[in-house]
Structure formats: structure tokens, C-alpha cells
Design a protein around this motif. Structure first.
Motif, PDB file in Angstrom:
ATOM      1  N   ARG A 199      66.245  60.644  36.262  1.00 50.53           N
ATOM      2  CA  ARG A 199      67.949  61.277  36.409  1.00 50.53           C
ATOM      3  C   ARG A 199      67.789  62.332  38.090  1.00 50.53           C
ATOM      4  N   LEU A 200      66.751  63.831  37.661  1.00 50.94           N
ATOM      5  CA  LEU A 200      66.757  64.671  38.918  1.00 50.94           C
ATOM      6  C   LEU A 200      66.140  63.974  39.819  1.00 50.94           C
ATOM      7  N   TRP A 201      65.610  62.896  39.391  1.00 48.99           N
ATOM      8  CA  TRP A 201      64.242  62.373  41.218  1.00 48.99           C
ATOM      9  C   TRP A 201      65.235  61.120  42.185  1.00 48.99           C
ATOM     10  N   TRP A 202      66.879  61.123  41.059  1.00 43.53           N
ATOM     11  CA  TRP A 202      67.952  60.157  41.617  1.00 43.53           C
ATOM     12  C   TRP A 202      68.713  61.252  41.923  1.00 43.53           C
ATOM     13  N   LEU A 203      69.311  62.645  41.850  1.00 49.38           N
ATOM     14  CA  LEU A 203      69.725  63.727  42.231  1.00 49.38           C
ATOM     15  C   LEU A 203      68.528  63.729  43.694  1.00 49.38           C
ATOM     16  N   ALA A 204      67.732  64.258  43.587  1.00 46.69           N
ATOM     17  CA  ALA A 204      67.437  64.876  44.558  1.00 46.69           C
ATOM     18  C   ALA A 204      67.782  63.874  45.979  1.00 46.69           C
ATOM     19  N   ARG A 205      67.262  62.836  45.670  1.00 44.73           N
ATOM     20  CA  ARG A 205      67.400  61.643  46.743  1.00 44.73           C
ATOM     21  C   ARG A 205      69.101  61.385  47.367  1.00 44.73           C
ATOM     22  N   TRP A 206      70.198  61.562  46.290  1.00 43.85           N
ATOM     23  CA  TRP A 206      71.296  62.014  46.629  1.00 43.85           C
ATOM     24  C   TRP A 206      71.400  63.546  47.705  1.00 43.85           C
ATOM     25  N   ALA A 207      70.876  64.080  47.183  1.00 44.44           N
ATOM     26  CA  ALA A 207      70.914  65.679  48.090  1.00 44.44           C
ATOM     27  C   ALA A 207      70.246  65.150  49.576  1.00 44.44           C
ATOM     28  N   GLY A 208      69.900  64.083  49.413  1.00 42.34           N
ATOM     29  CA  GLY A 208      68.953  63.882  50.866  1.00 42.34           C
ATOM     30  C   GLY A 208      67.668  64.200  50.527  1.00 42.34           C
ATOM     31  N   HIS A 209      66.900  64.595  49.304  1.00 40.13           N
ATOM     32  CA  HIS A 209      66.080  65.140  50.024  1.00 40.13           C
ATOM     33  C   HIS A 209      64.200  63.810  49.495  1.00 40.13           C
ATOM     34  N   PRO A 210      63.571  63.532  50.689  1.00 38.67           N
ATOM     35  CA  PRO A 210      62.667  62.245  49.945  1.00 38.67           C
ATOM     36  C   PRO A 210      61.969  62.349  49.087  1.00 38.67           C
ATOM     37  N   ARG A 257      59.365  80.879  40.452  1.00 41.44           N
ATOM     38  CA  ARG A 257      59.315  81.224  41.921  1.00 41.44           C
ATOM     39  C   ARG A 257      60.442  82.137  42.695  1.00 41.44           C
ATOM     40  N   PRO A 258      59.889  82.643  44.061  1.00 41.21           N
ATOM     41  CA  PRO A 258      61.117  82.713  44.505  1.00 41.21           C
ATOM     42  C   PRO A 258      62.185  82.148  45.329  1.00 41.21           C
ATOM     43  N   PRO A 259      63.283  81.841  44.934  1.00 42.98           N
ATOM     44  CA  PRO A 259      64.172  81.151  45.718  1.00 42.98           C
ATOM     45  C   PRO A 259      63.620  80.350  46.632  1.00 42.98           C
ATOM     46  N   GLY A 260      64.161  79.598  46.886  1.00 43.31           N
ATOM     47  CA  GLY A 260      64.272  78.186  48.107  1.00 43.31           C
ATOM     48  C   GLY A 260      65.039  77.633  48.991  1.00 43.31           C
ATOM     49  N   ASN A 261      65.125  77.186  49.967  1.00 43.84           N
ATOM     50  CA  ASN A 261      66.258  77.536  51.308  1.00 43.84           C
ATOM     51  C   ASN A 261      66.942  75.908  51.061  1.00 43.84           C
ATOM     52  N   PHE A 262      66.757  75.050  50.136  1.00 47.14           N
ATOM     53  CA  PHE A 262      67.131  73.578  49.615  1.00 47.14           C
ATOM     54  C   PHE A 262      69.146  73.664  50.361  1.00 47.14           C
ATOM     55  N   THR A 263      68.411  72.655  50.525  1.00 48.72           N
ATOM     56  CA  THR A 263      69.546  72.467  51.333  1.00 48.72           C
ATOM     57  C   THR A 263      70.040  70.739  51.567  1.00 48.72           C
ATOM     58  N   LEU A 264      71.691  70.468  51.537  1.00 44.18           N
ATOM     59  CA  LEU A 264      72.070  69.162  51.552  1.00 44.18           C
ATOM     60  C   LEU A 264      71.198  68.617  52.876  1.00 44.18           C
ATOM     61  N   ARG A 265      71.793  67.416  52.192  1.00 46.43           N
ATOM     62  CA  ARG A 265      71.025  66.439  54.184  1.00 46.43           C
ATOM     63  C   ARG A 265      71.721  64.831  53.758  1.00 46.43           C
ATOM     64  N   ASP A 266      71.826  64.418  54.606  1.00 47.39           N
ATOM     65  CA  ASP A 266      72.223  63.274  54.298  1.00 47.39           C
ATOM     66  C   ASP A 266      72.117  62.918  53.034  1.00 47.39           C
ATOM     67  N   ALA A 267      72.837  61.877  52.340  1.00 50.59           N
ATOM     68  CA  ALA A 267      71.854  61.227  51.156  1.00 50.59           C
ATOM     69  C   ALA A 267      71.369  60.130  51.062  1.00 50.59           C
ATOM     70  N   LEU A 268      70.287  59.910  50.499  1.00 44.23           N
ATOM     71  CA  LEU A 268      69.521  58.871  50.747  1.00 44.23           C
ATOM     72  C   LEU A 268      70.246  57.816  49.247  1.00 44.23           C
ATOM     73  N   ALA A 269      70.721  58.180  48.164  1.00 40.17           N
ATOM     74  CA  ALA A 269      71.065  57.515  46.986  1.00 40.17           C
ATOM     75  C   ALA A 269      72.616  57.063  47.131  1.00 40.17           C
ATOM     76  N   GLY A 270      73.170  56.067  46.787  1.00 42.03           N
ATOM     77  CA  GLY A 270      74.925  56.186  46.739  1.00 42.03           C
ATOM     78  C   GLY A 270      75.548  55.691  45.177  1.00 42.03           C
ATOM     79  N   ILE A 271      77.034  56.110  45.186  1.00 42.54           N
ATOM     80  CA  ILE A 271      76.726  56.146  44.249  1.00 42.54           C
ATOM     81  C   ILE A 271      78.457  55.184  44.466  1.00 42.54           C
ATOM     82  N   VAL A 272      79.099  54.901  42.830  1.00 38.83           N
ATOM     83  CA  VAL A 272      80.575  53.697  42.826  1.00 38.83           C
ATOM     84  C   VAL A 272      81.036  54.133  42.033  1.00 38.83           C
ATOM     85  N   ASP A 273      82.192  54.137  42.139  1.00 36.44           N
ATOM     86  CA  ASP A 273      83.303  54.662  41.082  1.00 36.44           C
ATOM     87  C   ASP A 273      84.088  53.976  40.017  1.00 36.44           C
ATOM     88  N   PHE A 274      84.479  54.486  39.292  1.00 38.30           N
ATOM     89  CA  PHE A 274      85.360  53.628  38.415  1.00 38.30           C
ATOM     90  C   PHE A 274      85.823  52.488  38.769  1.00 38.30           C
TER      91      PHE A 274
END
Length: 285
Positions: free
Chosen positions: A105-116, A143-160
Motif C-alpha cells: 500500500r505504501l509502495w502504491w501511495l508513493a507512486r500515486w504521489a509521483g515518487h518513482p 530523521r529531520p523532516p524532508g521536502n517530499f512534494t507531489l508530482r504527476d501521479a504514476l498510478a491511477g484510480i477509479v471510483d465507485f
């Protein structure tokens, strides 16, 4: 070298001895006892690993109709990763002790956030310990906080609504990651209604693993998933499960196999079964 699907124990150990910016994330969890994951982390974890809780950091608020583990917003997830110490250039590594059941789930969420640059530790903590690698106890260093930012999603979703329309159109194949008995509508203990989305096909997520708890080869995964789905075109596939967690395990397996572009139905069966307008099928098909 960057890792975006799997990383082996030895590869992770090599990264630790290099100057690479690596953040390891422990995603241990138990559906029947939400506190057990943190307890397991405190008992033993990969040195330096941060703990990410499925329901606190990797899920969003429930409203009674969006499933048991609705997605967090992309912004909330990015903030959680930054607090854990991740930056845009960080190599993320996630693991658990359940074959990747939760860590995916974390792997997928990171990709959804655009992190390859995110990979799952193949074999998880058991493989790490079997190889004689060290573990830490307690809460671990912060760890000190990082600068993780959103980029273009690398994974997609569909709704109900999209999945409901797909029941009639059949434009995409829905792959259900739950165990076969729950898919058939038997032994349902987590959701109020048993069964599956009409026309869905069953690919139990644990079938992605070999007898040692590691992912099967890309060729084996491609053959097995393709045989069930009837296609190796990821864009023609939707992945779902009980609550949008183990569906990510199938999405990782597809990525390993080169079956790319499949979408996640986040609400999955826990949302579907709560909706009065959702048709339900039972049995093997």
C-alpha cells in the motif's frame, strides 16, 4: 542505482553502506489488532526504519460509504512522508512481515504521489533476519523532516461510479485480490455482505509469492496474471480487494511483470458492499 519495484536484502544492505539517501518504512499491521503493527516494529525493525501506520498515515477518514481503508489525500500522504524524513530524491524502501500485504500500500501511495524511487523489500523483515542482518528495537531515531512534494501521479484510480458502469460495459477486467472463499461469498467476516463485483476475476494476492515468501519471477507473474485477466494490457485492468490494501500487492506484481497501467479501486469490496445500488455476485465466477 534506483529501485522502483523490488529490492533484495543484499541490495538494501549495500545501499546502507553507500552515500545514498535511503528511508526504510515499516508497514507492519494486523487487521484484527490495529495496535499490533507498532508493537511488532518496537520489538524488531530494520535499523533506521520509520513506522507508518496503515490507518493513521496510509488511510484517510471513513464516512461509512467509502470503505474500511479509504485513501488519504495526496497532500496528506506527502506531508506524512515529509515528516518521516523523505525528500523528492530519497530512495524509499517499504516492508512488513506479511509478504508485503500491507507494505505494498505504501509502495502504491508513493507512486500515486509521483515518487518513482520506491521499492518493496522482497521477503520483508523475515528475509532480512534470516540473512543475519541487524535489527533495532524501540521507537528508533527520528530523521529531520524532508521536502517530499507531489508530482504527476504514476498510478491511477477509479471510483465507485466508474466500476459500476464497467459492470455493464465490460470495458475493463476487474481483478479481486481476496482469498477465493471470500470472493465466492463464503466465510465473510470483515464486511456485511459476501460475494464479489459481477464479472470480476479472482487473483489472490498471496499467489504472487513463492514458497519462500518472495515475489515470483516477472515471467511467471506475467503468465499467471495474464491467464486470469485474459490480457497483459494493464490499461484494461482494475485492481480491487477488501479495502484497497492487498489490491496494491497485485498492482506491484503487475508492475514487476511489465503489466503496467492498471487502476486501483480504492473503496473495493468494503465500499461496494455498503452501497444499495451495487449488484453482488457469488460463486466462483
Amino acid at each position: 542505482m534506483r529501485f522502483n519495484t523490488l529490492i533484495s536484502v543484499e541490495q538494501l544492505a549495500d545501499l546502507f553502506s553507500s552515500p545514498a539517501d535511503v528511508l526504510v518504512c515499516d508497514g507492519s499491521f494486523e487487521l484484527s489488532n490495529p495496535a499490533a503493527g507498532l508493537d511488532a516494529y518496537r520489538a524488531a525493525h530494520v535499523p533506521g526504519a520509520a513506522y507508518l501506520h496503515l490507518e493513521d498515515e496510509l488511510s484517510g477518514p471513513k464516512n461509512g460509504q467509502n470503505g474500511r481503508h479509504p485513501l488519504p489525500t495526496r497532500e496528506a500522504f506527502a506531508h506524512a512522508m515529509a515528516r518521516a524524513g523523505a525528500s523528492d530524491t530519497t530512495q524509499l524502501v517499504c516492508y512488513d512481515s506479511a509478504g508485503g500485504m500491507y507494505a505494498a500500500r505504501l509502495w502504491w501511495l508513493a507512486r500515486w504521489a509521483g515518487h518513482p524511487d520506491v521499492a518493496l523489500l522482497d521477503g520483508g523483515l523475515p528475509a532480512w533476519r534470516t540473512a543475519g542482518k541487524p535489527v533495532e528495537t524501540g521507537d528508533g531515531a527520528t530523521r529531520p523532516p524532508g521536502n517530499f512534494t507531489l508530482r504527476d501521479a504514476l498510478a491511477g484510480i477509479v471510483d465507485f461510479d466508474a466500476v459500476l458502469a464497467n459492470v455493464s460495459s465490460g470495458a475493463r477486467v476487474v481483478l479481486d485480490a481476496r482469498a477465493a472463499d471470500r470472493f465466492r461469498g463464503e466465510n465473510e467476516t470483515l464486511d456485511a455482505v459476501g460475494g464479489h463485483i459481477p464479472n470480476a476475476r479472482n487473483r489472490f494476492f498471496r499467489d504472487n509469492l513463492d514458497a519462500n515468501g518472495r515475489f515470483k519471477s516477472p515471467d511467471a507473474l506475467r503468465e499467471e496474471i495474464g491467464a486470469i485477466a485474459g490480457t497483459a494490457d494493464g490499461a484494461a485492468l482494475i485492481s480491487q480487494c477488501g479495502s484497497g490494501v492487498t489490491a496494491c500487492h497485485n498492482l506491484l506484481a503487475m508492475e514487476i511483470a511489465g503489466i503496467r497501467g492498471a487502476a486501483l479501486y480504492p473503496g473495493s469490496w468494503s465500499e461496494w458492499s455498503s452501497r444499495r445500488d451495487a449488484p453482488v455476485a457469488t460463486g466462483a465466477a
